[in-house]
Design an enzyme around this catalytic site. Structure first.
Site, short mmCIF file in Angstrom:
data_model
loop_
_atom_site.label_atom_id
_atom_site.label_comp_id
_atom_site.label_asym_id
_atom_site.label_seq_id
_atom_site.Cartn_x
_atom_site.Cartn_y
_atom_site.Cartn_z
N ALA A 195 0.83 -1.22 0.00
CA ALA A 195 0.00 0.00 0.00
C ALA A 195 0.85 1.26 0.00
O ALA A 195 1.97 1.27 0.51
CB ALA A 195 -0.92 0.01 1.22
N GLY B 82 7.48 0.43 4.76
CA GLY B 82 8.25 -0.39 3.85
C GLY B 82 8.04 -0.02 2.40
O GLY B 82 8.98 0.00 1.60
N CYS B 83 6.80 0.29 2.04
CA CYS B 83 6.48 0.62 0.65
C CYS B 83 7.08 1.97 0.25
O CYS B 83 7.48 2.17 -0.90
CB CYS B 83 4.97 0.63 0.44
N THR B 84 7.14 2.89 1.19
CA THR B 84 7.76 4.19 0.91
C THR B 84 9.26 4.02 0.70
O THR B 84 9.84 4.59 -0.23
CB THR B 84 7.49 5.17 2.07
N ALA C 216 9.73 2.40 -2.76
CA ALA C 216 9.48 3.34 -3.86
C ALA C 216 10.61 4.35 -4.00
O ALA C 216 11.06 4.65 -5.11
CB ALA C 216 8.15 4.04 -3.64
#
Length: 213
Positions: free
Chosen positions: A102, A107-109, A112
């Protein structure tokens, strides 16, 4: 019997790093202290009778449909600007397709931003980068603008593509998997990489493969 509290994105917040005062507290961590520092994943509420499924009972749920040497199912999804983007658009050049849980989660930031920081290396290898999650286009647009992401983010609302590609879920099916695929110029998968807890490793592994093609 376990009871999970799973509002939208709360499953993707970090587990507490300190042990609770009372052993039966609802925020009692289920991972060891060493695991917590790497975990980008789950907030759990449960009773003291929590049972953990055995590895053998999970085998059937973690097998992927898309493997190395296969051509994955095609798709058409909306990007962060609301435009339709098809997988076939990228044929003729290598493409990195990474599925992540999401927008705006820790973690996703990190993942990215790591793709962003290495984006010139991907371009030098002639490759495109495409991120896919279940967030809608407006969420992707805000996420891309906030972190100056130069690559395409696609909205897989309902997780149809995630299911079609067989991306395995993590933590007993409660957390969308973090899995990266590298497709060659012909659209054939050359790498499948899964690592929920070290999101930045996806960049290292994909670049290593791309530089060898």
């Amino acid at each position: 019997m376990a009871t999970l509290t799973l509002p939208k994105h709360s499953i993707l917040s970090l587990l507490p790093t300190q042990s609770p005062t009372h052993p039966l507290s609802h925020n009692f961590p289920i991972l060891s202290k060493s695991s917590q520092s790497q975990f980008y994943g789950l907030q759990v509420s449960y009773s003291s009778s929590l049972s953990i499924p055995s590895f053998s009972s999970m085998k059937g749920s973690i097998s992927a449909k898309v493997n190395k040497g296969t051509v994955p199912p095609s798709f058409t999804l909306k990007d962060q600007d609301g435009r339709n983007v098809s997988l076939s658009k990228f044929k003729g050049k290598p493409v990195v397709v990474y599925f992540y849980p999401a927008d705006e989660t820790p973690g996703c930031t990190k993942q990215a931003c790591a793709f962003r920081d290495s984006y010139e290396k991907f371009k030098k290898a002639g490759a495109e980068v495409v991120g896919i999650s279940g967030d809608d286009s407006s969420s992707h647009k805000a996420f891309a603008k906030k972190y100056r992401l130069p690559f395409t983010l696609l909205s897989d609302e309902g997780n149809k593509v995630r299911k079609d590609w067989g991306v395995p879920a993590d933590l007993f099916g409660t957390l969308p998997g973090r899995q990266t695929y590298v497709l060659d110029k012909k659209g054939v998968v050359q790498l499948v990489y899964n690592n929920q807890f070290q999101p930045e490793k996806h960049i290292d592994e994909t670049l290593k493969l791309l530089q060898s093609l």
